[in-house]
Motif scaffolding. Structure first.
Motif, PDB file in Angstrom:
ATOM      1  N   MET A 180       0.863  -1.314  -0.055  1.00  0.00           N
ATOM      2  CA  MET A 180      -0.088   0.047   0.175  1.00  0.00           C
ATOM      3  C   MET A 180       0.793   1.240   0.001  1.00  0.00           C
ATOM      4  O   MET A 180       1.978   1.376   0.664  1.00  0.00           O
ATOM      5  N   LEU A 181       0.695   2.273  -0.777  1.00  0.00           N
ATOM      6  CA  LEU A 181       1.407   3.574  -0.947  1.00  0.00           C
ATOM      7  C   LEU A 181       0.498   4.547   0.160  1.00  0.00           C
ATOM      8  O   LEU A 181      -0.797   4.682  -0.139  1.00  0.00           O
ATOM      9  N   THR A 182       1.139   5.179   0.842  1.00  0.00           N
ATOM     10  CA  THR A 182       0.721   6.286   1.787  1.00  0.00           C
ATOM     11  C   THR A 182       1.507   7.515   1.248  1.00  0.00           C
ATOM     12  O   THR A 182       2.655   7.451   1.168  1.00  0.00           O
ATOM     13  N   LEU A 183       0.735   8.584   0.988  1.00  0.00           N
ATOM     14  CA  LEU A 183       1.148   9.835   0.456  1.00  0.00           C
ATOM     15  C   LEU A 183       0.607  10.920   1.320  1.00  0.00           C
ATOM     16  O   LEU A 183      -0.629  10.821   2.104  1.00  0.00           O
ATOM     17  N   LYS A 184       1.283  12.020   1.499  1.00  0.00           N
ATOM     18  CA  LYS A 184       1.156  13.314   2.052  1.00  0.00           C
ATOM     19  C   LYS A 184       0.706  14.453   1.118  1.00  0.00           C
ATOM     20  O   LYS A 184       1.800  14.761   0.713  1.00  0.00           O
ATOM     21  N   LEU A 185      -0.205  14.889   0.983  1.00  0.00           N
ATOM     22  CA  LEU A 185      -0.557  15.926  -0.038  1.00  0.00           C
ATOM     23  C   LEU A 185      -1.226  17.175   0.625  1.00  0.00           C
ATOM     24  O   LEU A 185      -1.582  17.087   1.852  1.00  0.00           O
ATOM     25  N   LYS A 186      -0.709  18.249  -0.182  1.00  0.00           N
ATOM     26  CA  LYS A 186      -1.092  19.626   0.465  1.00  0.00           C
ATOM     27  C   LYS A 186      -2.364  19.933  -0.616  1.00  0.00           C
ATOM     28  O   LYS A 186      -2.681  19.361  -1.680  1.00  0.00           O
ATOM     29  N   VAL A 187      -3.180  20.748  -0.169  1.00  0.00           N
ATOM     30  CA  VAL A 187      -4.331  21.642  -0.815  1.00  0.00           C
ATOM     31  C   VAL A 187      -3.980  21.933  -2.107  1.00  0.00           C
ATOM     32  O   VAL A 187      -2.757  22.325  -2.048  1.00  0.00           O
ATOM     33  N   GLY A 188      -4.345  21.581  -3.166  1.00  0.00           N
ATOM     34  CA  GLY A 188      -4.009  22.207  -4.425  1.00  0.00           C
ATOM     35  C   GLY A 188      -3.346  20.862  -5.281  1.00  0.00           C
ATOM     36  O   GLY A 188      -3.075  21.111  -6.461  1.00  0.00           O
ATOM     37  N   GLU A 189      -2.845  20.020  -4.663  1.00  0.00           N
ATOM     38  CA  GLU A 189      -1.980  18.881  -5.291  1.00  0.00           C
ATOM     39  C   GLU A 189      -3.104  17.828  -5.697  1.00  0.00           C
ATOM     40  O   GLU A 189      -4.223  17.819  -5.235  1.00  0.00           O
ATOM     41  N   SER A 190      -2.380  17.031  -6.432  1.00  0.00           N
ATOM     42  CA  SER A 190      -3.586  15.867  -7.143  1.00  0.00           C
ATOM     43  C   SER A 190      -2.701  14.754  -7.406  1.00  0.00           C
ATOM     44  O   SER A 190      -1.421  14.654  -7.199  1.00  0.00           O
ATOM     45  N   LEU A 191      -3.481  13.602  -7.375  1.00  0.00           N
ATOM     46  CA  LEU A 191      -2.792  12.257  -7.891  1.00  0.00           C
ATOM     47  C   LEU A 191      -3.356  11.716  -9.099  1.00  0.00           C
ATOM     48  O   LEU A 191      -4.542  12.113  -9.678  1.00  0.00           O
ATOM     49  N   LEU A 192      -2.247  11.169 -10.013  1.00  0.00           N
ATOM     50  CA  LEU A 192      -3.007  10.598 -11.204  1.00  0.00           C
ATOM     51  C   LEU A 192      -2.918   9.213 -11.050  1.00  0.00           C
ATOM     52  O   LEU A 192      -2.055   8.569 -10.753  1.00  0.00           O
ATOM     53  N   LEU A 193      -4.096   8.418 -11.314  1.00  0.00           N
ATOM     54  CA  LEU A 193      -4.082   7.034 -11.284  1.00  0.00           C
ATOM     55  C   LEU A 193      -4.440   6.491 -12.537  1.00  0.00           C
ATOM     56  O   LEU A 193      -5.446   6.703 -13.135  1.00  0.00           O
ATOM     57  N   GLY A 194      -3.620   5.597 -13.065  1.00  0.00           N
ATOM     58  CA  GLY A 194      -3.657   5.258 -14.614  1.00  0.00           C
ATOM     59  C   GLY A 194      -3.313   6.547 -15.395  1.00  0.00           C
ATOM     60  O   GLY A 194      -2.755   7.456 -15.077  1.00  0.00           O
ATOM     61  N   ASP A 195      -4.010   6.394 -16.638  1.00  0.00           N
ATOM     62  CA  ASP A 195      -4.009   7.312 -17.500  1.00  0.00           C
ATOM     63  C   ASP A 195      -5.313   8.456 -17.394  1.00  0.00           C
ATOM     64  O   ASP A 195      -5.032   9.642 -18.159  1.00  0.00           O
ATOM     65  N   ASP A 196      -6.145   8.328 -16.628  1.00  0.00           N
ATOM     66  CA  ASP A 196      -7.214   9.033 -16.994  1.00  0.00           C
ATOM     67  C   ASP A 196      -8.060   9.440 -15.668  1.00  0.00           C
ATOM     68  O   ASP A 196      -9.140   9.867 -15.539  1.00  0.00           O
ATOM     69  N   VAL A 197      -7.554   8.917 -14.261  1.00  0.00           N
ATOM     70  CA  VAL A 197      -8.294   9.160 -13.075  1.00  0.00           C
ATOM     71  C   VAL A 197      -7.467  10.112 -12.394  1.00  0.00           C
ATOM     72  O   VAL A 197      -6.102   9.806 -11.984  1.00  0.00           O
ATOM     73  N   ARG A 198      -8.143  11.505 -11.952  1.00  0.00           N
ATOM     74  CA  ARG A 198      -7.300  12.285 -11.237  1.00  0.00           C
ATOM     75  C   ARG A 198      -8.025  12.490  -9.808  1.00  0.00           C
ATOM     76  O   ARG A 198      -9.359  12.753 -10.074  1.00  0.00           O
ATOM     77  N   VAL A 199      -7.372  12.544  -8.829  1.00  0.00           N
ATOM     78  CA  VAL A 199      -7.949  13.013  -7.525  1.00  0.00           C
ATOM     79  C   VAL A 199      -7.440  14.191  -7.129  1.00  0.00           C
ATOM     80  O   VAL A 199      -6.201  14.346  -6.902  1.00  0.00           O
TER      81      VAL A 199
END
Length: 62
Positions: A1-20
């Motif tokens: 499992m990957l755990t990340l710490k993100l700030k407001v305004g940042e995003s994650l790209l999952l695969g080619d077409d899903v962004r959180v």
């Protein structure tokens, strides 16, 4: 499992077409997120699960 710490305004790209997107820090360990995904991608809120249930849902072997 990957755990990340993100700030407001940042995003994650999952695969080619899903962004959180991390939209807002609500305090108390909560954040508001937005998810951009094609209609063909099923997005569900899981809620709190035990670690083994979450790993199984994500397809992570123990």
């Amino acid at each position: 499992m990957l755990t990340l710490k993100l700030k407001v305004g940042e995003s994650l790209l999952l695969g080619d077409d899903v962004r959180v997107f991390i939209k807002e820090d609500l305090g108390g360990g909560q954040v508001r997120v937005s998810i951009s995904a094609p209609r063909s991608v099923n997005v569900e809120r899981i809620g709190k699960l035990r670690t083994d249930e979450l790993q199984c849902a994500l397809g992570v072997s123990q």
